[in-house]
Design a protein around this motif. Structure first.
Motif, PDB file in Angstrom:
ATOM      1  N   ARG A  86      -3.726   8.445  -4.137  1.00  0.00           N
ATOM      2  CA  ARG A  86      -3.144   9.955  -4.405  1.00  0.00           C
ATOM      3  C   ARG A  86      -1.613  10.121  -3.858  1.00  0.00           C
ATOM      4  N   LEU A  87      -1.279   9.375  -3.024  1.00  0.00           N
ATOM      5  CA  LEU A  87       0.227   9.711  -2.664  1.00  0.00           C
ATOM      6  C   LEU A  87       0.977   8.943  -3.738  1.00  0.00           C
ATOM      7  N   GLU A  88       0.675   7.725  -4.155  1.00  0.00           N
ATOM      8  CA  GLU A  88       1.199   6.943  -5.449  1.00  0.00           C
ATOM      9  C   GLU A  88       1.319   7.847  -6.867  1.00  0.00           C
ATOM     10  N   ARG A  89      -0.056   8.395  -7.026  1.00  0.00           N
ATOM     11  CA  ARG A  89       0.033   9.313  -8.214  1.00  0.00           C
ATOM     12  C   ARG A  89       1.009  10.441  -8.067  1.00  0.00           C
ATOM     13  N   GLU A  90       1.076  11.318  -7.099  1.00  0.00           N
ATOM     14  CA  GLU A  90       2.303  11.912  -6.706  1.00  0.00           C
ATOM     15  C   GLU A  90       3.600  11.727  -6.782  1.00  0.00           C
ATOM     16  N   CYS A  91       3.795  10.431  -6.464  1.00  0.00           N
ATOM     17  CA  CYS A  91       5.073   9.955  -6.469  1.00  0.00           C
ATOM     18  C   CYS A  91       5.278   9.178  -7.859  1.00  0.00           C
ATOM     19  N   ASP A  92       4.506   9.205  -8.724  1.00  0.00           N
ATOM     20  CA  ASP A  92       4.519   8.512  -9.968  1.00  0.00           C
ATOM     21  C   ASP A  92       5.071   7.147  -9.712  1.00  0.00           C
ATOM     22  N   ALA A  93       4.895   6.267  -9.011  1.00  0.00           N
ATOM     23  CA  ALA A  93       5.451   5.057  -8.604  1.00  0.00           C
ATOM     24  C   ALA A  93       4.569   4.317  -7.443  1.00  0.00           C
ATOM     25  N   PRO A  94       4.349   2.876  -7.692  1.00  0.00           N
ATOM     26  CA  PRO A  94       3.848   2.275  -6.654  1.00  0.00           C
ATOM     27  C   PRO A  94       4.457   2.106  -5.586  1.00  0.00           C
ATOM     28  N   LEU A  95       3.818   2.253  -4.552  1.00  0.00           N
ATOM     29  CA  LEU A  95       4.485   2.270  -3.192  1.00  0.00           C
ATOM     30  C   LEU A  95       4.632   0.913  -2.487  1.00  0.00           C
ATOM     31  N   PHE A  96       3.646   0.271  -2.723  1.00  0.00           N
ATOM     32  CA  PHE A  96       3.144  -1.242  -2.047  1.00  0.00           C
ATOM     33  C   PHE A  96       3.113  -2.431  -3.251  1.00  0.00           C
ATOM     34  N   HIS A  97       3.290  -3.297  -2.868  1.00  0.00           N
ATOM     35  CA  HIS A  97       2.947  -4.572  -3.584  1.00  0.00           C
ATOM     36  C   HIS A  97       1.861  -5.367  -2.855  1.00  0.00           C
ATOM     37  N   ARG A  98       0.928  -5.623  -3.445  1.00  0.00           N
ATOM     38  CA  ARG A  98      -0.413  -6.119  -2.610  1.00  0.00           C
ATOM     39  C   ARG A  98      -0.047  -7.638  -2.622  1.00  0.00           C
ATOM     40  N   VAL A  99      -0.115  -8.131  -1.613  1.00  0.00           N
ATOM     41  CA  VAL A  99       0.172  -9.789  -1.380  1.00  0.00           C
ATOM     42  C   VAL A  99      -0.940 -10.341  -0.661  1.00  0.00           C
ATOM     43  N   GLY A 100      -1.871 -10.994  -1.155  1.00  0.00           N
ATOM     44  CA  GLY A 100      -2.882 -11.411  -0.555  1.00  0.00           C
ATOM     45  C   GLY A 100      -3.655 -10.475   0.064  1.00  0.00           C
ATOM     46  N   ARG A 101      -3.812 -10.549   1.453  1.00  0.00           N
ATOM     47  CA  ARG A 101      -4.594  -9.411   2.183  1.00  0.00           C
ATOM     48  C   ARG A 101      -3.831  -8.380   2.758  1.00  0.00           C
ATOM     49  N   GLY A 102      -2.370  -8.533   2.462  1.00  0.00           N
ATOM     50  CA  GLY A 102      -1.296  -7.713   2.767  1.00  0.00           C
ATOM     51  C   GLY A 102      -0.702  -6.687   1.948  1.00  0.00           C
ATOM     52  N   VAL A 103       0.250  -6.110   2.387  1.00  0.00           N
ATOM     53  CA  VAL A 103       0.952  -5.127   1.526  1.00  0.00           C
ATOM     54  C   VAL A 103       2.533  -5.233   2.018  1.00  0.00           C
ATOM     55  N   VAL A 104       3.541  -5.364   0.751  1.00  0.00           N
ATOM     56  CA  VAL A 104       4.920  -4.924   1.295  1.00  0.00           C
ATOM     57  C   VAL A 104       5.569  -3.898   0.300  1.00  0.00           C
ATOM     58  N   LEU A 105       6.467  -3.283   0.856  1.00  0.00           N
ATOM     59  CA  LEU A 105       6.680  -1.994   0.371  1.00  0.00           C
ATOM     60  C   LEU A 105       7.644  -2.387  -1.040  1.00  0.00           C
ATOM     61  N   SER A 106       7.284  -1.438  -2.035  1.00  0.00           N
ATOM     62  CA  SER A 106       8.293  -1.568  -3.227  1.00  0.00           C
ATOM     63  C   SER A 106       9.340  -0.797  -2.876  1.00  0.00           C
ATOM     64  N   GLU A 107      10.054  -0.670  -4.020  1.00  0.00           N
ATOM     65  CA  GLU A 107      11.451   0.076  -3.930  1.00  0.00           C
ATOM     66  C   GLU A 107      11.343   1.455  -3.510  1.00  0.00           C
ATOM     67  N   ALA A 108      10.328   2.188  -4.234  1.00  0.00           N
ATOM     68  CA  ALA A 108      10.088   3.290  -4.217  1.00  0.00           C
ATOM     69  C   ALA A 108       9.436   3.752  -2.861  1.00  0.00           C
ATOM     70  N   GLY A 109       8.610   2.583  -2.247  1.00  0.00           N
ATOM     71  CA  GLY A 109       8.166   2.852  -0.870  1.00  0.00           C
ATOM     72  C   GLY A 109       9.166   2.917   0.065  1.00  0.00           C
ATOM     73  N   ALA A 110      10.142   1.847  -0.119  1.00  0.00           N
ATOM     74  CA  ALA A 110      11.286   2.024   0.959  1.00  0.00           C
ATOM     75  C   ALA A 110      12.034   3.378   1.070  1.00  0.00           C
ATOM     76  N   VAL A 111      12.155   3.827  -0.387  1.00  0.00           N
ATOM     77  CA  VAL A 111      12.889   5.272  -0.352  1.00  0.00           C
ATOM     78  C   VAL A 111      12.128   6.167   0.347  1.00  0.00           C
ATOM     79  N   LEU A 112      10.613   6.326   0.153  1.00  0.00           N
ATOM     80  CA  LEU A 112       9.804   7.234   0.724  1.00  0.00           C
ATOM     81  C   LEU A 112       9.553   7.190   2.239  1.00  0.00           C
ATOM     82  N   LEU A 113       9.870   5.869   2.711  1.00  0.00           N
ATOM     83  CA  LEU A 113       9.717   5.796   4.223  1.00  0.00           C
ATOM     84  C   LEU A 113      10.583   6.349   4.940  1.00  0.00           C
ATOM     85  N   THR A 114      11.853   6.354   4.645  1.00  0.00           N
ATOM     86  CA  THR A 114      12.941   7.011   5.436  1.00  0.00           C
ATOM     87  C   THR A 114      12.378   8.539   6.044  1.00  0.00           C
ATOM     88  N   TYR A 115      11.958   9.256   4.534  1.00  0.00           N
ATOM     89  CA  TYR A 115      11.764  10.703   4.467  1.00  0.00           C
ATOM     90  C   TYR A 115      10.679  10.781   5.099  1.00  0.00           C
TER      91      TYR A 115
END
Length: 294
Positions: free
Chosen positions: A38-67
């Motif tokens: 839901r948060l990704e839909r609100e931001c209209d951008a992927p917040l994570f990249h799925r890597v195996g069973r884990g996740v890493v931040l996307s560029e949009a996610g890194a921006v959102l993280l600070t806020y």
């Protein structure tokens, strides 16, 4: 975009995956995953990249993280302020600091603070160096920080003392009792090199760049290994004076440098109102006796 969803998002970042984040927050993984979608839909951008069973931040996610961290910190600050209105009972303050400053002056400041405010919990957030301690305050990972580096203009900084780099030599070294020493006098002495980016490592590297023949006997990123290596006679090391006292008490030779390599110690916080607990912690730090090499 609500506070609970932001809490899910930050937990997923800090845990490196949805399963661990859900366990930490005591919710089911499908609940957390749907909130992130839901948060990704609100931001209209992927917040994570799925890597195996884990996740890493996307560029949009890194921006959102600070806020997101700032929003959560502001909510916690508001909660702490309400606690303060009930007579300053309970509450907590998070303090970031690098290893050397955690020994002195942070341990002493925390001791003074806890004696004055025994109901307040102090959460110590370790960082690799002083710059990262200040960055933790800037991005709201901690409320207060101790640093020995210059800070950005968006932080408020208060001097709480000074420190200096000294040379620590194995017990019985021939330079014992000879007072301040120049870097040139240390030519040919084997040195233990600490982690890149520390003041001690920078001084060692700068000396070599100036043509002073300081030998590197051991390179180690493990700060806790430096003093035992000195005591074993492996080599000398540049250390903060506050850290060197432990080595000196165990027989090492500690000498000041000529010229002195001194620097200020600062307590920093964001340029906005503090919680009652954090305000009291800063006041305690400012009222504590300054450290220094004299």
């Amino acid at each position: 975009m609500d506070v609970r969803t932001l809490e899910y998002f930050v937990a997923a970042v800090e845990c490196g995956g949805f399963t661990k984040a859900a366990a930490r927050l005591h919710v089911t993984q499908p609940t957390l995953s749907e909130a992130i979608r839901r948060l990704e839909r609100e931001c209209d951008a992927p917040l994570f990249h799925r890597v195996g069973r884990g996740v890493v931040l996307s560029e949009a996610g890194a921006v959102l993280l600070t806020y997101a961290r700032r929003v959560l910190k502001d909510m916690e600050d508001a909660r702490q302020s309400m606690i303060a209105l009930r007579g300053f009972q309970g509450g907590r303050v998070t303090v970031s600091a690098p290893p050397a400053l955690s020994i002195e002056p942070l341990a002493r400041i925390v001791g003074n603070f806890r004696r004055a405010y025994p109901d307040v919990t102090v959460v110590m957030l370790p960082t690799e160096d002083g710059a990262l301690a200040a960055a933790a305050v800037a991005n709201a990972a901690s409320e207060v920080g101790l640093t020995d580096r210059p800070v950005s203009a968006d932080l408020r900084a208060h001097p709480i003392g000074s420190n200096e780099i000294v040379v620590v030599l194995p017990p019985g070294n021939a330079l014992s009792g000879k007072g301040p020493v120049s870097l040139e006098q240390l030519a040919g002495v084997p040195f233990i090199s600490s982690a890149v980016g520390t003041r001690a490592r920078n001084l060692l590297d700068e000396s070599k760049e100036r043509g002073i023949a300081l030998q590197t006997a051991v390179e180690t990123p493990h700060r806790e290994a430096v003093i035992p290596l000195i005591l074993e006679g492996v080599g000398a090391a540049f250390l903060p004076w506050t850290v060197s006292r432990e080595a000196e008490s165990r027989g090492a030779v500690v000498l000041p440098l000529l010229p002195r390599v001194a620097y200020d110690l600062l307590i920093v916080h964001r340029d906005q109102p503090l919680t009652a607990a954090a305000e009291a912690f800063v006041a305690t730090a400012l009222g504590s006796s300054p450290v220094g090499g004299d």
